[in-house]
Design a protein around this motif. Structure first.
Motif, mmCIF file in Angstrom:
data_model
loop_
_atom_site.group_PDB
_atom_site.id
_atom_site.type_symbol
_atom_site.label_atom_id
_atom_site.label_comp_id
_atom_site.label_asym_id
_atom_site.label_seq_id
_atom_site.Cartn_x
_atom_site.Cartn_y
_atom_site.Cartn_z
ATOM 1 N N LYS A 51 -25.471 23.654 -28.495
ATOM 2 C CA LYS A 51 -24.654 23.824 -29.699
ATOM 3 C C LYS A 51 -23.201 24.121 -29.360
ATOM 4 O O LYS A 51 -22.313 23.872 -30.164
ATOM 5 N N VAL A 52 -22.960 24.673 -28.178
ATOM 6 C CA VAL A 52 -21.612 25.066 -27.765
ATOM 7 C C VAL A 52 -21.436 24.777 -26.283
ATOM 8 O O VAL A 52 -22.345 25.019 -25.485
ATOM 9 N N VAL A 53 -20.265 24.260 -25.911
ATOM 10 C CA VAL A 53 -19.918 24.031 -24.513
ATOM 11 C C VAL A 53 -18.660 24.837 -24.191
ATOM 12 O O VAL A 53 -17.673 24.778 -24.929
ATOM 13 N N ILE A 54 -18.707 25.591 -23.116
ATOM 14 C CA ILE A 54 -17.552 26.321 -22.605
ATOM 15 C C ILE A 54 -17.035 25.583 -21.379
ATOM 16 O O ILE A 54 -17.805 25.227 -20.479
ATOM 17 N N LEU A 55 -15.731 25.349 -21.327
ATOM 18 C CA LEU A 55 -15.105 24.723 -20.161
ATOM 19 C C LEU A 55 -13.971 25.603 -19.684
ATOM 20 O O LEU A 55 -13.064 25.943 -20.458
ATOM 21 N N GLN A 201 -21.068 33.249 -31.305
ATOM 22 C CA GLN A 201 -20.899 33.082 -32.753
ATOM 23 C C GLN A 201 -21.308 31.677 -33.195
ATOM 24 O O GLN A 201 -22.049 31.511 -34.172
ATOM 25 N N PHE A 202 -20.844 30.667 -32.455
ATOM 26 C CA PHE A 202 -21.133 29.306 -32.859
ATOM 27 C C PHE A 202 -22.547 28.873 -32.468
ATOM 28 O O PHE A 202 -23.132 28.007 -33.117
ATOM 29 N N LYS A 207 -25.314 23.771 -36.496
ATOM 30 C CA LYS A 207 -24.814 22.718 -35.616
ATOM 31 C C LYS A 207 -24.337 21.499 -36.397
ATOM 32 O O LYS A 207 -23.274 20.936 -36.104
ATOM 33 N N LEU A 208 -25.100 21.067 -37.406
ATOM 34 C CA LEU A 208 -24.730 19.865 -38.151
ATOM 35 C C LEU A 208 -23.412 20.061 -38.887
ATOM 36 O O LEU A 208 -22.566 19.155 -38.900
ATOM 37 N N SER A 209 -23.218 21.219 -39.487
ATOM 38 C CA SER A 209 -21.960 21.476 -40.195
ATOM 39 C C SER A 209 -20.774 21.396 -39.250
ATOM 40 O O SER A 209 -19.757 20.767 -39.552
ATOM 41 N N ASN A 210 -20.899 22.054 -38.104
ATOM 42 C CA ASN A 210 -19.806 22.042 -37.135
ATOM 43 C C ASN A 210 -19.562 20.640 -36.595
ATOM 44 O O ASN A 210 -18.414 20.228 -36.403
ATOM 45 N N SER A 242 -30.287 19.087 -45.082
ATOM 46 C CA SER A 242 -30.785 19.602 -43.808
ATOM 47 C C SER A 242 -31.374 20.999 -43.970
ATOM 48 O O SER A 242 -31.094 21.718 -44.935
ATOM 49 N N ALA A 243 -32.191 21.389 -42.997
ATOM 50 C CA ALA A 243 -32.779 22.733 -43.015
ATOM 51 C C ALA A 243 -31.698 23.805 -42.958
ATOM 52 O O ALA A 243 -31.785 24.825 -43.664
ATOM 53 N N ASP A 244 -30.674 23.581 -42.144
ATOM 54 C CA ASP A 244 -29.590 24.566 -42.063
ATOM 55 C C ASP A 244 -28.823 24.660 -43.371
ATOM 56 O O ASP A 244 -28.409 25.745 -43.789
#
Length: 261
Positions: A51-55, A201-202, A207-210, A242-244
């Motif tokens: 759901k989130v990637v940190i670079l 937080q994210f 996930k779909l909304s973002n 969606s479920a979310d």
């Protein structure tokens, strides 16, 4: 844990962390790092669990950009070598931009050349107060890559982009924030914590909304108003089914914290 030579890669609980790991070479992008970054980005983009990637970068540099020593070592075929580097970097950037997961970039130090280009492509960009930013391409007789000519005019306008690219002016983290290149600047010692808190937080969010926010913004300048309105209607309808979406609406009406998938 990472299986890569120039990058540390870890994944846990919906959060993937990528650390550019050539500190002895200022995290310069050589053919190995470029290839590994493209491979990782593609894998992440295809992974529904992320759901989130940190670079971020290891050491004092986020990235000094393309590895000029590697380019010089391939002088007889420099053009082909640099094209390969750019192609790998651009595959990674395309995957990051179009994946459903959010990309949070933690700029831990100097971001120059392609390092600068890469740094500002995040959905959220947080920099240490000790970070600095410079294009530096024309200083080495090169022209920009890494999406700089796409992102910078959209972020800061044509005139400021021209100044950065043609004069190689260096911006402090505070100046980059003021210009609109960053979302937040924090003390260097607090960067990792700030980025981790955002990621958590994210990771707990929808996930779909973002993902739909990313997709809408990516194409907004290419569409007419009516085309964008139609896209918005289709996307919000998808979210509502969606479920979310159903959980979010129920939680809002029930005055409770939503529990997204």
């Amino acid at each position: 844990m990472s299986k890569y030579e120039t990058i540390r890669f870890e994944q846990s609980g919906g959060i993937a962390r990528i650390t550019l790991n050539r500190p002895e070479a200022a995290n310069g992008i050589n053919h190995v790092l470029g290839h590994e970054l493209a491979e990782i980005a593609g894998l992440i983009a295809d992974d529904p669990a992320v759901k989130v990637v940190i670079l971020t970068g290891e050491g004092k540099f986020f990235s000094a950009g393309g590895d000029l020593k590697a380019m010089a070592a391939n002088e007889s075929k420099a053009g082909a070598y640099v094209k390969g580097l750019a192609d790998d970097l651009h595959r990674a950037l395309s995957s990051f931009a179009r994946m459903d997961a959010l990309l949070i970039i933690g700029v831990n130090g100097v971001a120059a050349g392609a390092g600068f280009s890469l740094a500002v492509t995040g959905d959220l960009v947080v920099a240490a107060d000790t970070a600095s930013f410079t294009m530096a391409y024309t200083r080495a007789g090169l022209s920009p890559d890494g999406g700089a000519s796409y992102y910078l005019p959209r972020l800061i306008g044509l005139r400021r982009t021209q100044e950065l690219m043609l004069t190689n002016r260096s911006l402090s983290a505070a100046e980059a924030l003021d210009w609109g290149l960053l979302h937040r600047v924090v003390p260097a010692a607090e960067l990792a914590t700030a980025v981790d808190e955002l990621a958590a937080q994210f990771a707990a969010g929808p996930k779909l909304s973002n993902a739909n926010v990313k997709k809408l913004l990516l194409v907004s300048s290419d569409h007419t108003l009516e085309e964008q309105l139609a896209r918005e209607a289709a996307f919000i309808s998808h979210c509502a089914d969606s479920a979310d979406g159903q959980e979010g609406i129920a939680a809002f009406l029930g005055k409770r914290t939503p529990k997204f998938a």
